[in-house]
Enzyme design. Structure first.
Site, PDB file in Angstrom:
ATOM      1  N   GLU A 257      -1.590   3.353  -5.660  1.00  0.00           N
ATOM      2  CA  GLU A 257      -2.555   4.543  -5.605  1.00  0.00           C
ATOM      3  C   GLU A 257      -4.078   4.235  -5.440  1.00  0.00           C
ATOM      4  OE1 GLU A 257      -3.164   8.333  -8.506  1.00  0.00           O
ATOM      5  OE2 GLU A 257      -1.209   7.551  -8.375  1.00  0.00           O
ATOM      6  N   SER A 260      -6.269  10.627  -6.751  1.00  0.00           N
ATOM      7  CA  SER A 260      -5.739  11.346  -6.595  1.00  0.00           C
ATOM      8  C   SER A 260      -6.288  12.936  -6.086  1.00  0.00           C
ATOM      9  CB  SER A 260      -4.384  11.563  -7.844  1.00  0.00           C
ATOM     10  OG  SER A 260      -4.300  13.305  -7.588  1.00  0.00           O
TER      11      SER A 260
END
Length: 343
Positions: A257, A260
């Site tokens: 990731e 966000s």
């Protein structure tokens, strides 16, 4: 526990890595700033405890707290992110729609894991942009994601121009997938396993709608109720105006990731999500009262991990190769046995 893949050895030396870290950061923040029309601002390392400004992340992480002796022992918290502070800054700076801010955010998250991709020290570009008319929707969220992804692609290319051994791997386009569709495709996998399967298939994905309960009664993963809007209905039975940018890390053979982000809560979404999380008492906090009183603009924003991006683009197997923090003795020793060291 093994911290590095079999037969791993870094492409760049330690000296080259330090120069390359600066290159990545210089290029990407310029590309991001230009793509989204963001101006750099200075941000706090700590905020007053109890103000509601600090980011609660998943709602369970403990912030680092301390007292200031020369201010009557006022209680302070080291930030965990600046999701809410940025929105307040946009209002205070009177930033116009279509423009925004970004900052170099440094934070401590003592409850985070410490492994190949996690550290208790967090460094990221925190950014926030004021929404214009008719931009509070899924199409605009996707537009912004595509702009960020284009900045990632350009950075990857320019790094390759300087270090030819760092071959570009990002696909031409990022793939958008809702968490409900991810669950339908892989109903027997955990959320992390679903992310890995999709990232491996597509190379780069934006996973939409993180925080709201899915068809199985569980959220894909946790989100605090007072920054991203994860509960607004978008189409059919789908909800959520937020998500994560996730890529496939070929070095580690796993998903990673990088960001966000999302459209932030308005008054209606804030009250709805506070109720869902049984946290309506937060509406009386300083930051929340300002939002409910209409003092903050409608915004979109997020965080992009600096060390994570450097790790990915420089093809490193451990975040400790690009970031100075604390690491397990076993990880330090394993790196030493392989012929290099963690920072």
């Amino acid at each position: 526990m093994k911290f590095f893949p079999d037969n791993y050895f870094p492409i760049l030396s330690e000296r080259e890595t330090e120069r390359a870290i600066k290159l990545v950061k210089d290029i990407f923040q310029r590309e991001l700033s230009g793509a989204l029309r963001l101006s750099r601002v200075t941000s706090p390392l700590f905020v007053k405890a109890g103000s509601g400004i600090n980011d609660d992340l998943n709602g369970v992480e403990r912030p680092v707290r301390f007292e200031i002796g020369n201010m009557n022992n006022s209680k302070m918290e080291i930030v965990q992110s600046l999701a809410k502070w940025k929105r307040m800054a946009l209002a205070d700076y009177q930033i116009k729609p279509g423009f925004g801010i970004y900052t170099d955010m440094n934070a401590l998250r003592p409850d985070d894991d410490i492994d190949a991709i996690h550290s208790i020290y967090v460094d990221q570009w925190d950014w926030e942009r004021v929404l214009g008319d008719n931009e509070r929707n899924l199409d605009f969220l996707k537009y912004v994601v595509n702009e960020i992804y284009s900045a990632l692609k350009r950075t990857e290319f320019l790094v390759h121009e300087t270090y030819s051994a760092l071959t570009p791997v990002l696909p031409e386009k990022i793939t958008f997938i809702h968490t409900e569709d991810a669950l339908k495709r892989y109903p027997n996998l955990s959320s992390n396993e679903r992310e890995a399967a999709l990232a491996k298939e597509y190379g780069a994905i934006f996973l939409i709608g993180i925080g709201n309960k899915l068809a199985n009664g569980e959220p894909h993963s946790g989100r605090a109720p007072d920054y991203d809007d994860w509960s607004t209905h978008t189409y059919d039975d789908y909800k959520g105006l937020n998500g994560d940018i996730i890529v496939w890390d070929h070095v580690r053979g796993a998903s990673l990731e990088l960001s966000s982000m999302g459209i932030r809560v308005n008054k209606e979404a804030l009250l709805r999500q506070l109720e869902i999380k049984n946290a309506l008492e937060r509406k009386d906090l300083y930051w929340h009262k300002r939002l409910l009183n209409g003092e903050f603009p409608e915004t979109i924003g997020g965080g992009i991990g600096q060390s994570r991006l450097c790790m990915f683009l420089l093809k490193k197997a451990h975040i400790g190769e690009v970031q100075a923090s604390v690491w397990q003795d076993e990880a330090i020793e394993e790196a030493k046995q392989l012929g290099f060291k963690l920072i």
